[in-house]
Design an enzyme around this catalytic site. Structure first.
Site, PDB file in Angstrom:
ATOM      1  N   TRP A 157       0.866  -1.175   0.000  1.00 49.20           N
ATOM      2  CA  TRP A 157       0.000   0.000   0.000  1.00 49.20           C
ATOM      3  C   TRP A 157       0.902   1.223   0.000  1.00 49.20           C
ATOM      4  CZ3 TRP A 157      -4.685  -2.196  -0.487  1.00 49.20           C
ATOM      5  CH2 TRP A 157      -5.772  -1.335  -0.692  1.00 49.20           C
ATOM      6  N   ASP A 158       0.315   2.430   0.002  1.00 48.16           N
ATOM      7  CA  ASP A 158       1.186   3.606  -0.044  1.00 48.16           C
ATOM      8  C   ASP A 158       1.729   3.971   1.338  1.00 48.16           C
ATOM      9  OD1 ASP A 158      -1.165   4.588   0.999  1.00 48.16           O
ATOM     10  OD2 ASP A 158      -1.450   6.150  -0.514  1.00 48.16           O
ATOM     11  N   TRP A 159       1.740   3.003   2.236  1.00 52.45           N
ATOM     12  CA  TRP A 159       2.390   3.123   3.541  1.00 52.45           C
ATOM     13  C   TRP A 159       2.928   1.778   4.010  1.00 52.45           C
ATOM     14  CZ3 TRP A 159      -0.678  -0.422   5.520  1.00 52.45           C
ATOM     15  CH2 TRP A 159      -2.029  -0.417   5.174  1.00 52.45           C
ATOM     16  N   GLU A 190     -11.791  10.580   6.611  1.00 52.95           N
ATOM     17  CA  GLU A 190     -10.391  10.436   6.203  1.00 52.95           C
ATOM     18  C   GLU A 190      -9.847  11.788   5.790  1.00 52.95           C
ATOM     19  OE1 GLU A 190      -8.511   8.003   3.306  1.00 52.95           O
ATOM     20  OE2 GLU A 190      -9.540   6.176   3.955  1.00 52.95           O
ATOM     21  N   ASN A 235     -14.069   0.676   1.364  1.00 54.04           N
ATOM     22  CA  ASN A 235     -13.290   1.909   1.370  1.00 54.04           C
ATOM     23  C   ASN A 235     -13.064   2.404  -0.053  1.00 54.04           C
ATOM     24  OD1 ASN A 235     -11.232   3.861   2.748  1.00 54.04           O
ATOM     25  ND2 ASN A 235     -10.092   2.934   1.064  1.00 54.04           N
ATOM     26  N   GLU A 236     -13.685   3.529  -0.380  1.00 51.81           N
ATOM     27  CA  GLU A 236     -13.381   4.354  -1.556  1.00 51.81           C
ATOM     28  C   GLU A 236     -13.742   3.754  -2.907  1.00 51.81           C
ATOM     29  OE1 GLU A 236      -9.936   7.265   0.322  1.00 51.81           O
ATOM     30  OE2 GLU A 236      -9.344   5.811  -1.214  1.00 51.81           O
TER      31      GLU A 236
END
Length: 875
Positions: free
Chosen positions: A166-168, A518, A427-428
């Site tokens: 993921w982006d983290w 968020e 989510n999203e």
């Protein structure tokens, strides 16, 4: 009934090479390889990149167990609470079942495969990468958002999405027996499910009624069975009821008298009741199950108002402002997590005055320990189902059946928790991944609705009818348009104009959304954390390793861009890390304080994100090791139940001073504000009595200091605000400036420090300053510690205290030597540099003219003296 745990020692074999090592269950291949010394720490430097072969392999878990006693039972089941993910199970060489969903509990009938003596259990895990590649072959695309460091095609497998990157987070697609495994053997019957529903219609008489539906698996020709229900409170039985089990079903009704209500943190206590169900034959208990509950009504309230439609959580009839963060899995290698790690993180949320965590849909349905702790500490949970940032094969009936079971199992496991506030579909997905028809960029609305508008609500109606459901986050309900996913008038919103949109922090003050589920801003870990994954030569934010531990493609660039906008260029690597944290905290402070001022129009702020799953630059306020970043300390202040905040108008030279009271009691006290120069000079001082109603926010006054701003300039003024109780104790403090920090000519920190022992293992430092000191923080050399506050702003002549508890005992003098103190001023100064001398006071125009005249006259006298002829010297 007999339960045989199979946790503990197993053997793990790499199928391709037949290499075998010891394994621990629950666990995963990565943790076992790490423990055996086969691989290096995947979190150190870029080791992760060299370990991708693990997810391409097949892995075999094996162990033996004795089964002599088990064969006497009518039913013998292998119960697996978590298999990650594509597994084939065999006993003594006989195939007994398979699994393809990490989130499900799997049970397999193994009685026919048992033998006398030792039995061999084998679980073969196939490569998740090869599985998703095979699923995707010749199928319609499943588009989603996956960055360059992430694995594509992950929607094809029911496995924690974040494990593919993921982006983290890292790419560590695990395999293994990640939750407990056991053999369950029984005769006659066992309880398979219990649903408890609450009725508060008689609460004015102190009564909460419980209706309990019990389901059981009953063996053929079983003798009559009864169900005994008991409710315990503080270890004593306060209600009980008995009824017959008919066709595997029973319903019990119990009245709880003098019922004590469960409240979120900050609003009341969290009394918990234990509901025990005994399945009995001739009054002998053959199976017992238990649930812990809290008596409360917790609803998502949506009704028309002057702004559109509310989006607020109401607990026991009281609307609450939801304060908290988004939760991600706390480790990339899940089996390493224990109740201790969960307790550290949940308690940190409570200490920071949070009352809600959103369990994000790209992770897992969390451990029972997580929800138990949220029950105990009063943290409400917004629970996503595990669908995030991708499209899904809802056109596949087998896939849908698999998901239906997944949903039903997890709802049944978690529904009794009083902390559980909301089920959310995904989510999203509605944020750009759904459209009129399938394409390379989106799925169709009909296929989306199959899962999120039909299947999940149907399952919830059967398994948890008293809890609210929200189809996705963000979501705009009718009469709004789903495509307008961040409608400010209704629904919840994910607001990323700051960070992704590069808008200034002040942009948040233009947002008037109903619930902000968020929003976020990144920072680096502190130097001690960065040192755990870097070598000395890596410690530059643009080094390969530092960028490897930054998974947002724009991450470091955006951090530094905002830093140039807001702060002076920091000196050196460590100051850059620290300053990024101050900047992150200030960004979230702008957002949350604004939305709290706009209550009841806005009724929730959950920033992204609370925690991390590995050491990384990210949006978290707690780093991977659980250390508090500056944001978490600031969050403790901007989420405080009693808050003072200010809004500056640079053109008018005014400051609006606002208060918020999230408690259920009227607050009586005073608001004090002072305007000072940067040299500490007091310019104006005012104290105003206030009375703040429960659950409200108000504008107390508008401080007009236009004359001061004109006289001294916007770069030389700080307005200090304090909310005081009747004993003049400061309950909340805040500051406002008329210029960004980089343009403030801060003076060298001039503070006094008084250090004393607090108790056997804690110390207190009281600071008193003569000039403003912004964002002062304390750390200890080479030692961990807990701080009750940090990153504080010292107002001239107002003492502030920080209490510090070192990780190990130390003498006062040792503590004094270990203390390190820095502030915003230090971030752009070379360590050890001599502070510049204070600037000379500026003279008035008349004084400057007088000095000039004096200089001219002195020069004229000197010239005249040189022109006077000397007498001849006598010989």
């Amino acid at each position: 009934m007999k339960i045989l745990s199979l946790n503990g020692s197993w053997h793990l074999t790499r199928v391709a090479t037949r290499e075998t090592i010891a394994a621990e269950v629950p666990g995963c291949v990565h943790t076992d390889l790490l423990a055996a010394g086969v691989i290096e720490d995947p979190f150190y430097r870029d080791n992760e990149a060299s370990l991708q072969w693990i997810s391409d392999e097949e892995w075999l878990y094996e162990r033996t167990f004795a089964a002599d006693e088990l064969q006497e039972f009518d039913r013998v089941l292998l119960r697996c609470e978590g298999l990650d993910t594509i597994a084939a199970i065999s006993l003594n060489g006989v195939a007994v079942g398979s699994a393809d969903n990490m989130f499900r509990t799997w049970e397999f009938d193994i009685k026919a495969a048992l033998k006398t003596g030792r039995n061999q259990l084998s679980i073969l895990f196939k490569s998740p990468i090869k599985y998703i590649e095979a699923c995707a072959k010749d199928q319609r695309p499943l588009p989603g958002w996956a960055g360059p460091n992430e694995t594509k095609l992950r929607p094809w497998i029911r496995k924690a999405p974040y494990s593919f990157g993921w982006d983290w987070g890292p790419v560590l697609a695990t395999s293994g027996i990640w939750r407990p495994i056991e053999i369950v053997a029984f005769n006659t019957a066992r309880i398979t499910d219990m649903l408890v529903q609450q009725d508060h219609s008689n609460f004015k008489q102190g009564i909460v009624s419980l209706d309990i539906d019990v389901s059981a698996e009953v063996c053929p020709n079983a003798a009559p069975l009864e169900v005994l229900g008991r409710v315990l409170y503080r270890n004593g039985t306060i209600a009980d009821c008995r009824t017959a089990l008919v066709n595997g079903k029973a319903r019990l009704h119990l009245d709880i008298r003098n019922a004590q209500l469960w409240w979120p943190a900050g609003l009341g206590d969290q009394p918990l009741y234990e509901v025990n169900i005994d399945l009995q034959q001739e009054r002998n208990t053959i199976h017992r199950t238990s649930r812990r509950m809290g008596m409360r009504i917790l609803k998502l309230e949506r009704k028309k108002d002057e702004y559109g439609e509310t989006f607020q959580f109401v607990i026991n009839g009281i609307p609450i402002f939801a304060k908290g963060a988004n939760w991600i899995p706390a480790d990339a290698l899940l089996p390493r997590l224990s109740r201790v790690e969960y307790a550290r993180l949940v308690k940190a949320a409570v200490v920071a005055n949070m009352n809600m965590l959103r369990v994000w849909g790209g992770g897992i349905y969390e451990s029972d320990a997580f929800y138990d702790l949220c029950d105990e500490y009063g943290i409400c949970v917004w629970q996503d189902f595990m669908f995030a940032c991708a499209t899904y094969p809802t056109f596949d009936h087998a896939w849908l059946d698999n998901v239906r079971t997944e949903i039903a199992q997890n709802v049944s496991r978690l529904r009794h928790h009083p902390c559980l506030a909301l089920w959310c579909g995904n989510n999203e997905l509605e944020q750009g991944l759904v459209g009129d028809e399938w394409s390379n960029h989106q799925m169709s609305w009909p296929d989306y609705s199959t899962l999120f508008d039909k299947l999940i609500p149907e399952v919830l109606q059967q398994t948890d009818p008293q809890r609210d459901y929200w189809p996705g986050s963000p979501h705009t309900p009718a009469p709004g348009q789903r495509q307008n996913f961040n409608d400010p008038d209704r629904g919840d919103a994910h607001l990323w104009s700051v960070w992704h949109g590069r808008q200034p922090f002040e942009w948040y003050r233009t947002s008037h959304h109903r619930f902000c589920s968020e929003f976020g801003f990144q920072s680096f870990m502190e130097p001690r954390g960065v040192a755990t994954y870097t070598a000395p030569e890596d410690r530059n934010i643009t080094s390969y390793v530092m960028e490897h531990h930054q998974r947002s493609a724009i991450g470091n660039t955006v951090i530094m861009q905002y830093m140039l906008d807001w702060y002076r260029m920091p000196y050196g690597f460590e100051n850059t890390l620290w300053l990024s944290q101050i900047q992150q905290g200030m960004s979230m402070k702008y957002a949350v304080e604004h939305w709290r001022r706009n209550r009841p129009r806005c009724m929730g702020a959950l920033y992204w994100q609370l925690n991390d799953c590995w050491p990384v630059a990210s949006w978290s306020s707690l780093d991977y090791h659980g250390r508090w970043k500056a944001l978490h300390y600031m969050g403790r202040r901007f989420y405080a139940p009693l808050l003072i905040s200010g809004v500056e108008d640079t053109e008018k030279g005014t400051v609006e001073i606002h208060t918020a009271n999230d408690t259920l009691k009227t607050f009586k006290g005073s608001v004090g504000w002072r305007a000072t120069r940067l040299d500490g000079t007091l310019l104006r001082n005012e104290t105003i009595p206030v009375e703040i109603a429960p659950n409200s926010t108000s504008l107390v006054t508008t401080a007009d200091i236009a004359d001061l701003v004109t006289k001294y300039g916007p770069r030389d003024i700080i307005v200090w605000m304090t909310l005081l109780d009747h004993e003049e104790t400061a309950l909340s403090w805040n500051i406002v400036t008329f210029a960004r920090p980089k343009h403030l000519e801060l003076k060298p920190p001039a503070y006094k420090m008084e250090l004393r022992a607090w108790d056997d293992n804690s110390y207190a430092i009281t600071f008193t300053a003569k000039v403003p000191v912004l964002w002062l923080w304390v750390s200890l050399k080479n030692m961990e510690a807990k701080f009750d506050d940090n990153f504080i702003c010292l107002e001239p002549d107002r003492p502030m205290r920080i209490r510090i508890t070192p990780a190990q005992r130390m003498k006062l003098e040792e503590f004094r030597e270990a203390v390190q103190i820095r502030s915003l001023w230090h971030t752009y100064r070379e360590p050890g540099a001599v502070p510049p001398p204070p600037p000379k006071p500026t003279d008035s125009r008349s004084t400057m003219l007088a000095k000039r005249v004096a200089v001219i006259e002195a020069a004229a006298k000197k010239t005249a003296k040189k022109a006077t002829p000397r007498k001849p010297r006598s010989r």
